[in-house]
Write a protein that holds these residues in place. Structure first.
Motif, mmCIF file in Angstrom:
data_model
loop_
_atom_site.group_PDB
_atom_site.id
_atom_site.type_symbol
_atom_site.label_atom_id
_atom_site.label_comp_id
_atom_site.label_asym_id
_atom_site.label_seq_id
_atom_site.Cartn_x
_atom_site.Cartn_y
_atom_site.Cartn_z
ATOM 1 N N THR A 219 0.844 -1.210 0.000
ATOM 2 C CA THR A 219 0.000 0.000 0.000
ATOM 3 C C THR A 219 0.874 1.253 0.000
ATOM 4 O O THR A 219 0.599 2.222 -0.708
ATOM 5 C CB THR A 219 -0.918 -0.003 1.245
ATOM 6 N N VAL A 220 1.953 1.228 0.798
ATOM 7 C CA VAL A 220 2.872 2.388 0.836
ATOM 8 C C VAL A 220 3.472 2.589 -0.554
ATOM 9 O O VAL A 220 3.484 3.707 -1.090
ATOM 10 C CB VAL A 220 4.005 2.164 1.874
ATOM 11 N N ALA A 221 3.955 1.502 -1.154
ATOM 12 C CA ALA A 221 4.617 1.609 -2.469
ATOM 13 C C ALA A 221 3.660 2.199 -3.506
ATOM 14 O O ALA A 221 4.048 3.067 -4.299
ATOM 15 C CB ALA A 221 5.123 0.240 -2.915
ATOM 16 N N ARG A 222 2.414 1.747 -3.484
ATOM 17 C CA ARG A 222 1.446 2.256 -4.479
ATOM 18 C C ARG A 222 1.162 3.747 -4.252
ATOM 19 O O ARG A 222 1.020 4.506 -5.193
ATOM 20 C CB ARG A 222 0.146 1.435 -4.435
ATOM 21 N N GLU A 223 1.120 4.142 -2.950
ATOM 22 C CA GLU A 223 0.857 5.559 -2.666
ATOM 23 C C GLU A 223 2.047 6.432 -3.113
ATOM 24 O O GLU A 223 1.859 7.499 -3.704
ATOM 25 C CB GLU A 223 0.603 5.741 -1.160
ATOM 26 N N ASN A 274 9.722 9.276 3.691
ATOM 27 C CA ASN A 274 8.255 9.408 3.578
ATOM 28 C C ASN A 274 7.833 10.870 3.644
ATOM 29 O O ASN A 274 6.839 11.265 3.016
ATOM 30 C CB ASN A 274 7.584 8.588 4.682
ATOM 31 N N GLY A 275 8.578 11.691 4.397
ATOM 32 C CA GLY A 275 8.262 13.124 4.475
ATOM 33 C C GLY A 275 8.367 13.796 3.105
ATOM 34 O O GLY A 275 7.580 14.697 2.788
ATOM 35 N N ALA A 276 9.333 13.362 2.295
ATOM 36 C CA ALA A 276 9.493 13.945 0.945
ATOM 37 C C ALA A 276 8.274 13.616 0.082
ATOM 38 O O ALA A 276 7.855 14.416 -0.752
ATOM 39 C CB ALA A 276 10.767 13.403 0.293
ATOM 40 N N VAL A 277 7.687 12.454 0.315
ATOM 41 C CA VAL A 277 6.495 12.054 -0.454
ATOM 42 C C VAL A 277 5.292 12.901 -0.025
ATOM 43 O O VAL A 277 4.507 13.367 -0.857
ATOM 44 C CB VAL A 277 6.201 10.549 -0.223
ATOM 45 N N VAL A 278 5.167 13.124 1.283
ATOM 46 C CA VAL A 278 4.051 13.943 1.787
ATOM 47 C C VAL A 278 4.152 15.355 1.212
ATOM 48 O O VAL A 278 3.167 15.910 0.704
ATOM 49 C CB VAL A 278 4.055 13.967 3.336
ATOM 50 N N ARG A 279 5.370 15.923 1.253
ATOM 51 C CA ARG A 279 5.557 17.281 0.698
ATOM 52 C C ARG A 279 5.251 17.298 -0.801
ATOM 53 O O ARG A 279 4.557 18.177 -1.295
ATOM 54 C CB ARG A 279 6.994 17.777 0.935
ATOM 55 N N GLY A 280 5.778 16.283 -1.512
ATOM 56 C CA GLY A 280 5.552 16.208 -2.965
ATOM 57 C C GLY A 280 4.075 16.046 -3.273
ATOM 58 O O GLY A 280 3.543 16.686 -4.184
ATOM 59 N N LEU A 293 1.125 9.087 8.017
ATOM 60 C CA LEU A 293 0.994 8.300 9.250
ATOM 61 C C LEU A 293 2.358 7.711 9.654
ATOM 62 O O LEU A 293 2.738 7.750 10.829
ATOM 63 C CB LEU A 293 -0.032 7.171 9.032
ATOM 64 N N LEU A 294 3.109 7.206 8.671
ATOM 65 C CA LEU A 294 4.423 6.624 8.990
ATOM 66 C C LEU A 294 5.378 7.689 9.545
ATOM 67 O O LEU A 294 6.118 7.428 10.493
ATOM 68 C CB LEU A 294 5.024 5.946 7.747
ATOM 69 N N ALA A 299 8.079 9.660 14.387
ATOM 70 C CA ALA A 299 8.330 10.815 15.271
ATOM 71 C C ALA A 299 7.815 10.508 16.678
ATOM 72 O O ALA A 299 8.490 10.795 17.672
ATOM 73 C CB ALA A 299 7.657 12.059 14.711
ATOM 74 N N ALA A 300 6.631 9.889 16.771
ATOM 75 C CA ALA A 300 6.054 9.574 18.087
ATOM 76 C C ALA A 300 6.933 8.562 18.821
ATOM 77 O O ALA A 300 7.186 8.699 20.027
ATOM 78 C CB ALA A 300 4.637 9.031 17.914
ATOM 79 N N GLY A 301 7.421 7.570 18.107
ATOM 80 C CA GLY A 301 8.288 6.551 18.722
ATOM 81 C C GLY A 301 9.525 7.193 19.313
ATOM 82 O O GLY A 301 9.951 6.881 20.421
#
Ligand code: PAF
Length: 325
Positions: A219-223, A274-280, A293-294, A299-301
């Motif tokens: 699911t991550v890869a597809r997103e 993953n942050g770069a993907v969210v920004r993109g 979420l990841l 960050a929470a961990g």
């Protein structure tokens, strides 16, 4: 050609050691692992691969003042350490220096370009694997292609010389005109493997051996693919998932770089992966809730494990508030 390896941890030391073994003039710089630097300084660098091993005499230092001007800087620091590293080595750069970054993630390029013209910047990805066994001792853990390209401008004889140098050092290297596409293809793999292995404290093989993790990784890869397609990636969903699973199988015993960081209590590269993907995705109007979420879970961990020593992990905020995204 004088080469300086900045961030001589496992991979940087491997590249530096192989180049020095091939006769290049190399110096290693690592300000954060003084024991490793001292071991190399006093007894040389030891590289092991299967039954073979090599001993390479190569200068190493933990102080930037000790570095001489370099024709080629190989940048191997963690993505979030880029700005600091560039500031430290700025005096060793001349207008003729090349900087080559083979770092994981996307987004640190702007930090590098504050110090280096785009025409002298080489960016790439590598499938070489290395593990730091002990101070001064590196295992050459995996052999695979290194692909690099010029950030701006065509291939030149000087770049050909760098490629030849890497190949002479037994580092299989290809030149690419499509470096952005390659970075995003590698990002798909890192986005799917790194945070899941780090959150569940599992080696890379868990991504294919555990049915639940396998489904989440897919699911991550597809997103990520939906954002990556806007950056030149032409893979189908099935191909993107297959690439993730192939790397997870080939590196089944490996502890991902993000899990290594989590285990050592160090900041991770999550904002550049993953942050770069969210920004993109935000720039393109593509929703990326699983990647967000990841980012939040990592960050929470870190906050929960290291509440007092976590300046890079700010308290969780509502979506849209985070300065890092
Ligand atoms: O970051 C890492 O650990 C590596 O890039 C990879 C490919 C996930 C293998 O461990």
């Amino acid at each position: 050609m004088k080469i300086c390896i900045v961030g001589a941890g496992a991979l940087g030391s491997l590249f530096g050691g192989l180049l020095a073994r091939a006769g290049a003039s190399v110096s290693l710089y690592n300000p954060s692992n003084v024991a490793h630097v001292q071991a190399i300084h006093s007894a040389g660098l030891h590289i092991e691969r299967d039954a073979e091993s090599w001993h390479v005499a190569v200068p190493a230092t933990a102080t930037p003042e000790a570095l001489a001007e370099a024709d080629l800087v190989g940048l191997f620091v963690k993505a979030h350490q880029t700005a600091r590293a560039m500031e430290q080595i700025a005096p060793t750069l001349s207008p003729r220096s090349w900087v080559l970054s083979l770092q994981n993630g996307i987004g640190m390029e702007s930090e590098i370009l504050r110090f280096v013209p785009a025409e002298r910047f080489l960016r790439g990805v590598t499938a070489q694997g290395a593990t730091l066994l002990a101070p001064g001792r590196v295992r050459w853990a995996g052999v695979g292609p290194t692909r690099l390209g010029r950030w701006r401008g065509p291939l030149t004889p000087e770049i050909e010389e760098i490629l030849a140098l890497l190949r002479r050092a037994q580092i299989e290297t290809e030149y690419s005109e499509e470096i952005e596409r390659l970075l995003w293809e590698k990002l798909i793999i890192n986005c799917a493997i790194n945070p899941l292995t780090a959150l569940f404290d599992q080696p890379n093989g868990s991504i294919v051996h555990d049915p639940e993790l396998r489904e989440i990784a897919g699911t991550v890869a597809r997103e990520v693919l939906r954002v990556a397609q806007a950056h030149g990636v032409k893979l189908s969903e099935a191909e993107a998932v297959e690439r993730v699973e192939t790397v997870a199988c080939k590196t089944a015993q490996n502890i991902s770089s993000m899990l290594q960081d989590v285990r050592r209590g160090r900041p991770t590269e999550i904002d550049y992966i993953n942050g770069a993907v969210v920004r993109g995705g935000r720039r393109l109007g593509i929703a990326t809730p699983i990647n967000l979420l990841l980012v939040k879970l990592i960050a929470a961990g870190r906050m929960l494990k290291h509440p007092a020593t976590s300046p890079l992990a700010p308290p969780l905020k509502r979506e849209g508030d985070s300065p890092s995204l």
